[in-house]
Design a protein around this motif. Structure first.
Motif, short mmCIF file in Angstrom:
data_model
loop_
_atom_site.label_atom_id
_atom_site.label_comp_id
_atom_site.label_asym_id
_atom_site.label_seq_id
_atom_site.Cartn_x
_atom_site.Cartn_y
_atom_site.Cartn_z
N GLY A 92 -4.11 6.93 -0.64
CA GLY A 92 -3.15 7.80 0.05
C GLY A 92 -3.03 7.45 1.52
O GLY A 92 -1.94 7.47 2.09
N ALA A 93 -4.16 7.11 2.16
CA ALA A 93 -4.15 6.80 3.59
C ALA A 93 -3.39 5.50 3.86
O ALA A 93 -2.68 5.39 4.88
N ALA A 94 -3.53 4.51 2.98
CA ALA A 94 -2.80 3.25 3.15
C ALA A 94 -1.29 3.50 3.09
O ALA A 94 -0.52 2.98 3.91
N VAL A 95 -0.86 4.31 2.12
CA VAL A 95 0.56 4.66 2.02
C VAL A 95 0.98 5.47 3.25
O VAL A 95 2.07 5.28 3.80
N GLY A 96 0.10 6.37 3.69
CA GLY A 96 0.39 7.18 4.86
C GLY A 96 0.58 6.35 6.11
O GLY A 96 1.42 6.66 6.96
N GLY A 97 -0.20 5.27 6.24
CA GLY A 97 -0.03 4.39 7.39
C GLY A 97 1.34 3.74 7.41
O GLY A 97 1.99 3.65 8.46
N LEU A 98 1.81 3.30 6.23
CA LEU A 98 3.15 2.70 6.15
C LEU A 98 4.23 3.73 6.44
O LEU A 98 5.18 3.47 7.19
N GLY A 144 -5.14 12.36 1.81
CA GLY A 144 -5.27 10.99 2.27
C GLY A 144 -3.99 10.49 2.92
O GLY A 144 -4.04 9.80 3.94
N LEU A 145 -2.85 10.84 2.34
CA LEU A 145 -1.56 10.48 2.92
C LEU A 145 -1.45 11.03 4.35
O LEU A 145 -1.06 10.31 5.28
N ALA A 146 -1.80 12.30 4.51
CA ALA A 146 -1.77 12.91 5.84
C ALA A 146 -2.75 12.22 6.79
O ALA A 146 -2.45 12.04 7.98
N SER A 147 -3.90 11.83 6.28
CA SER A 147 -4.91 11.16 7.11
C SER A 147 -4.40 9.81 7.61
O SER A 147 -4.65 9.42 8.76
N GLY A 148 -3.69 9.07 6.75
CA GLY A 148 -3.15 7.78 7.15
C GLY A 148 -2.11 7.93 8.25
O GLY A 148 -2.09 7.15 9.22
N ILE A 149 -1.24 8.93 8.12
CA ILE A 149 -0.24 9.18 9.17
C ILE A 149 -0.93 9.57 10.47
O ILE A 149 -0.60 9.08 11.55
N THR A 150 -1.93 10.44 10.35
CA THR A 150 -2.65 10.91 11.53
C THR A 150 -3.36 9.78 12.25
O THR A 150 -3.34 9.70 13.49
N SER A 151 -4.00 8.88 11.49
CA SER A 151 -4.75 7.79 12.12
C SER A 151 -3.85 6.85 12.89
O SER A 151 -4.31 6.13 13.77
#
Length: 487
Positions: A92-98, A144-151
């Motif tokens: 989810g975090a990897a997708v969130g980063g994109l 995890g998606l939210a965490s990726g955007i946040t990071s």
């Protein structure tokens, strides 16, 4: 009072003649009128995001043991399901980063940060209401998606709102709040069950949504969109009523005009773009290759061998060490500089992973119940873990994220930030996924000696390639990579 008048007043007070480095004198004159109170307030609101991120990372540690023993068969996690529950966050975090890379360029830093609170809250709500394992997975993917955007967005927001005198300290608070969130969820897990723990974890993102309503968009983003008046209002909020914000606004605007406001793939040929992007990506790769996930993986076993009966308490101790030394890094960041702390951090981790390898070499696995040889070497494992965690927290934990937010030019921060975040989470997944294979192929000792070699490469890479950004404006940093004197 304009900037030139204030500059002359400071020079007169110091009894000096005209400073040949005119820009430095102007910066000092400007910063002498700046008040940081509202800047600290905006940064505090933003770092509620990393705290939420820390709650997500830490949640699985107290929740998985309880969900593995729960009486309801629909929610009971097997060993494999527990592994997925803990690791699916990285997907989810990897997708969130994109996704975050696209959002920060389209809707801005502030709205992106506010938007990421929704998957945080919805994710934990689904976990709270979960009736089966798949609902738990969905909740973890959303958080995890939210965490990726946040990071991605929080380091950018802080770097673009803070001035050079405090940017290092405030940027380091991102990692500090992550480890505070991890420690907080570990502590809460000692007293509440997994559902109430999820309720607790939903509080920081809820507060983030409310707090960010009263905070400004970053002046650099506003100026990149041609919104001069809104940028001046944001700077007046962040710098206080006495600062001659027109000077800083003009300086930022000149930087935006010089590099342009749109990004094309052909821009990757520009050394001012590909050099900071490559440095940022390699920093993230090297961060994961230090072996941080392996150390955390072994932490509970090491505490058990040291006769700590309460593994939950051991986790709190580990998190506390991280908090203390990340806090130290934040305090000294703008004095010591980024490169010095990265080198010190790399040396500490190289020594500790080497010692870990010695420990595992002298302490082979034995059958369950049999006496462990060299049991008196437990102190070596405990000392190595403490040194490693302290070393990581003071340098390679917070600084790659800080440097990423400082060196990437504003026009490519969406694309480049997404690539850097994806590199971090992707490398974290690779290291975690292949860790057991490395253990089987190289043995425990060999694996940790490999990590020691990587820490040595970290040091060499830092000394040769990483620029010192302490005390420089973002425009000056961009000028270094462009090979110009800068604004």
């Amino acid at each position: 009072m304009d900037i030139q008048t204030e500059r002359r007043r400071l020079l007169d007070e110091e009894g000096g003649d005209e400073d040949p480095t005119g820009l430095l004198s102007e910066q000092e004159a400007y910063l002498s009128k700046v008040k940081n109170r509202k800047l600290y307030l905006a940064s505090f609101a933003a770092v509620l995001g990393p705290m939420s991120f820390g709650f997500v990372l830490g949640y699985s540690s107290p929740a998985i043991p309880e969900l593995s023993r729960i009486s309801d068969p629909r929610l009971r996690l097997s060993e494999v399901e527990g592994s997925w529950f803990g690791s699916i966050v990285t997907i989810g975090a990897a997708v969130g980063g994109l996704l975050g890379g696209w959002m920060v360029q389209r809707i801005g830093r502030k709205l992106t940060l506010m938007s990421c609170t929704l998957p945080f809250v919805f994710g934990f709500t689904i976990i709270i209401a979960a009736q089966n394992v798949w609902m738990l997975y969905v909740g973890r993917v959303l958080t995890g998606l939210a965490s990726g955007i946040t990071s991605l967005v929080v380091p950018l927001y802080i770097s673009e709102t803070a001035h050079e005198k405090v940017r290092g300290m405030l940027g380091s608070c991102v990692q500090l709040m992550v480890v505070l969130g991890i420690m907080g969820v570990y502590l809460a897990g000692l007293f509440v069950d997994w559902r109430w723990l999820a309720i607790c974890c939903s509080l920081p993102p809820s507060l983030l949504m409310v707090a960010m309503c009263f905070m400004p968009e970053t002046p650099r983003f506003l100026l990149s969109k041609g919104k001069r008046r809104e940028a001046e209002e944001a700077l007046r909020f962040l710098r206080g009523p006495d600062a001659p914000i027109e000077w800083e606004c003009s300086r930022i605007e000149d930087g935006c005009d010089e590099q342009g406001s749109t990004f094309h793939l052909s821009d990757l040929k520009d050394p001012g773009v590909f050099k900071p992007l490559l440095i940022s990506i390699l920093l993230m790769v090297f961060q994961q290759m230090t072996g941080i996930n392996a150390i955390m993986f072994y932490a509970e076993d090491i505490f058990v061998q040291a006769h700590f009966k309460e593994s939950e308490l051991a986790s709190v101790i580990v998190a506390l060490i991280q908090v203390i030394f990340t806090g130290i890094a934040a305090v000294i960041m703008d004095r010591a500089g980024r490169k010095v702390l990265l080198v010190i951090s790399g040396v500490a981790m190289m020594i500790s992973t080497t010692a870990f390898g010695v420990y595992f070499y002298l302490t082979p696995k034995v059958p369950s119940g049999a006496p462990a040889p060299h049991a008196d070497l437990t102190w070596l494992a405990l000392a190595s873990m403490a040194v490693f965690i302290a070393g990581f927290a003071i340098g390679w934990g917070p600084i790659p994220w800080l440097i990423m937010s400082e060196v990437i030019p504003i026009r490519v921060r969406g694309f480049a930030g997404a690539a850097v975040v994806l590199s971090n989470w992707g490398m974290a997944f690779v290291v975690t996924k292949t860790f057991q294979d490395m253990m089987n192929l190289l043995t425990s000792a060999g694996t940790f000696w490999l990590f020691a070699c990587m820490c040595g490469l970290n040091i060499i890479f830092t000394v040769i390639f990483v620029p010192e950004t302490k005390g420089k404006t973002l425009e000056q940093i961009e000028a270094i990579f462009r090979g110009t004197s800068g604004p």
